[in-house]
Motif scaffolding. Structure first.
Motif, PDB file in Angstrom:
ATOM      1  N   ALA A  93     -12.245  95.142 -18.827  1.00  0.00           N
ATOM      2  CA  ALA A  93     -13.074  96.170 -18.488  1.00  0.00           C
ATOM      3  C   ALA A  93     -12.876  97.243 -17.939  1.00  0.00           C
ATOM      4  O   ALA A  93     -13.622  98.230 -18.378  1.00  0.00           O
ATOM      5  N   VAL A  97     -11.236  98.044 -21.394  1.00  0.00           N
ATOM      6  CA  VAL A  97     -12.376  99.243 -22.872  1.00  0.00           C
ATOM      7  C   VAL A  97     -13.065 100.035 -22.047  1.00  0.00           C
ATOM      8  O   VAL A  97     -12.777 100.978 -23.229  1.00  0.00           O
ATOM      9  N   TRP A  98     -13.342 100.065 -20.612  1.00  0.00           N
ATOM     10  CA  TRP A  98     -13.353 101.959 -20.257  1.00  0.00           C
ATOM     11  C   TRP A  98     -12.436 102.572 -20.743  1.00  0.00           C
ATOM     12  O   TRP A  98     -12.920 104.006 -21.562  1.00  0.00           O
ATOM     13  N   HIS A 104     -12.845 103.977 -24.355  1.00  0.00           N
ATOM     14  CA  HIS A 104     -13.943 104.925 -24.738  1.00  0.00           C
ATOM     15  C   HIS A 104     -13.833 106.318 -24.256  1.00  0.00           C
ATOM     16  O   HIS A 104     -14.555 106.675 -23.913  1.00  0.00           O
ATOM     17  N   VAL A 123     -13.910  94.737 -33.246  1.00  0.00           N
ATOM     18  CA  VAL A 123     -13.551  94.595 -31.685  1.00  0.00           C
ATOM     19  C   VAL A 123     -11.969  95.174 -31.256  1.00  0.00           C
ATOM     20  O   VAL A 123     -11.287  93.900 -31.564  1.00  0.00           O
ATOM     21  N   SER A 124     -11.888  95.964 -29.931  1.00  0.00           N
ATOM     22  CA  SER A 124     -10.701  96.261 -29.698  1.00  0.00           C
ATOM     23  C   SER A 124     -10.520  94.420 -29.135  1.00  0.00           C
ATOM     24  O   SER A 124     -10.535  93.952 -28.474  1.00  0.00           O
ATOM     25  N   ALA A 167     -11.451  93.657 -25.131  1.00  0.00           N
ATOM     26  CA  ALA A 167     -13.150  94.130 -25.970  1.00  0.00           C
ATOM     27  C   ALA A 167     -12.761  91.954 -25.799  1.00  0.00           C
ATOM     28  O   ALA A 167     -13.971  91.595 -24.936  1.00  0.00           O
ATOM     29  N   TRP A 168     -12.622  92.211 -26.567  1.00  0.00           N
ATOM     30  CA  TRP A 168     -12.054  90.484 -27.012  1.00  0.00           C
ATOM     31  C   TRP A 168     -11.399  89.262 -25.640  1.00  0.00           C
ATOM     32  O   TRP A 168     -12.313  88.298 -25.509  1.00  0.00           O
ATOM     33  N   LEU A 211     -12.352  90.605 -22.121  1.00  0.00           N
ATOM     34  CA  LEU A 211     -12.889  90.575 -21.723  1.00  0.00           C
ATOM     35  C   LEU A 211     -13.755  88.957 -21.772  1.00  0.00           C
ATOM     36  O   LEU A 211     -14.349  89.132 -20.958  1.00  0.00           O
ATOM     37  N   LEU A 212     -13.745  89.861 -22.863  1.00  0.00           N
ATOM     38  CA  LEU A 212     -15.101  88.275 -23.687  1.00  0.00           C
ATOM     39  C   LEU A 212     -14.910  87.258 -23.265  1.00  0.00           C
ATOM     40  O   LEU A 212     -15.627  86.456 -22.466  1.00  0.00           O
TER      41      LEU A 212
END
Length: 167
Positions: free
Chosen positions: A82, A85-86, A89, A135-136, A139-140, A142-143
Motif C-alpha cells: 500500500a 502504491v501510494w 501516485h 494496473v501497476s 497494485a497487483w 497489494l491485491l
C-alpha cells in the motif's frame, strides 16, 4: 477442506507470486526496488508459515497459530505494498529523492534505521516499471496480499476447514 489442503493453497499462491517476481527480474530484466524486496520477504513469510502448517498437519490450535503467523506476514506485506502504491501516485515534486543502495545502508546504519529509510521509499520506488491490464505491479501485489490476508484470516477462525480434523 482439510488443514493440509488449506495450507497447500496458502503455500502455493505466494510461491507462484514469488516465482513470477523472479521471472520478471531474471527473465525480463525488471530490477526490483527496495520496497519490492520487502514485499518479497513478506510473501515468503506467508509461504513459509503455510508450508510449515502443510508439513505439520496440526490440530485446531496449531492450525490457528500457523494461520495467525501467515496472516501477520500477509498484512505486513499489504502495508508495504500500500505504501508502494501510494508512492506511485505522488506528484513528481513530492517523491522522495533517491537514496543510497540497500548494501550501503546496511553497512552504515543500524537495522531499525535501514528499515525506516527503506519503508519511506524513494524515487526508485515511485516509477512504474511494469503493469498488467493498466494496473501497476505493486497494485497487483497489494491485491494478492489482501486476498492472502482474507484466506489466512479465514484459517484463524477455522472457516472452510473441518473443525477438529487434522491429517
Amino acid at each position: 477442506m482439510t488443514t493440509r489442503g488449506f495450507f497447500l493453497v496458502g503455500f502455493a499462491l505466494p510461491a507462484l507470486a514469488l516465482a513470477f517476481a523472479y521471472y520478471l527480474e531474471y527473465a525480463l530484466g525488471l530490477e526490483p526496488c527496495p520496497l519490492c524486496m520487502f514485499q518479497r520477504v513478506a510473501m515468503a513469510g506467508v509461504a513459509v508459515f503455510c508450508l510449515i502448517g502443510l508439513l505439520h498437519g496440526p490440530g485446531p490450535v496449531g492450525h490457528r497459530v500457523y494461520a495467525v503467523l501467515a496472516t501477520l506476514s500477509a498484512l505486513a506485506g499489504a502495508a508495504i505494498a500500500a505504501r508502494h502504491v501510494w508512492l506511485l501516485h505522488l506528484p513528481a515534486d513530492q517523491v522522495p529523492a533517491c537514496g543510497p543502495g540497500l548494501d550501503y545502508l546496511v553497512d552504515v546504519m543500524p537495522l531499525t534505521e535501514v528499515l525506516a529509510t527503506i519503508l519511506r521509499g524513494d524515487a526508485s520506488c515511485a516509477t512504474v516499471e511494469g503493469a498488467f491490464l493498466g494496473v501497476s505491479l505493486p497494485a497487483w501485489t497489494l491485491l494478492c496480499f489482501l486476498g492472502l490476508s482474507l484466506w489466512t484470516l479465514a484459517g484463524v477462525f477455522g472457516l472452510g476447514t473441518r473443525r477438529g480434523h487434522h491429517d
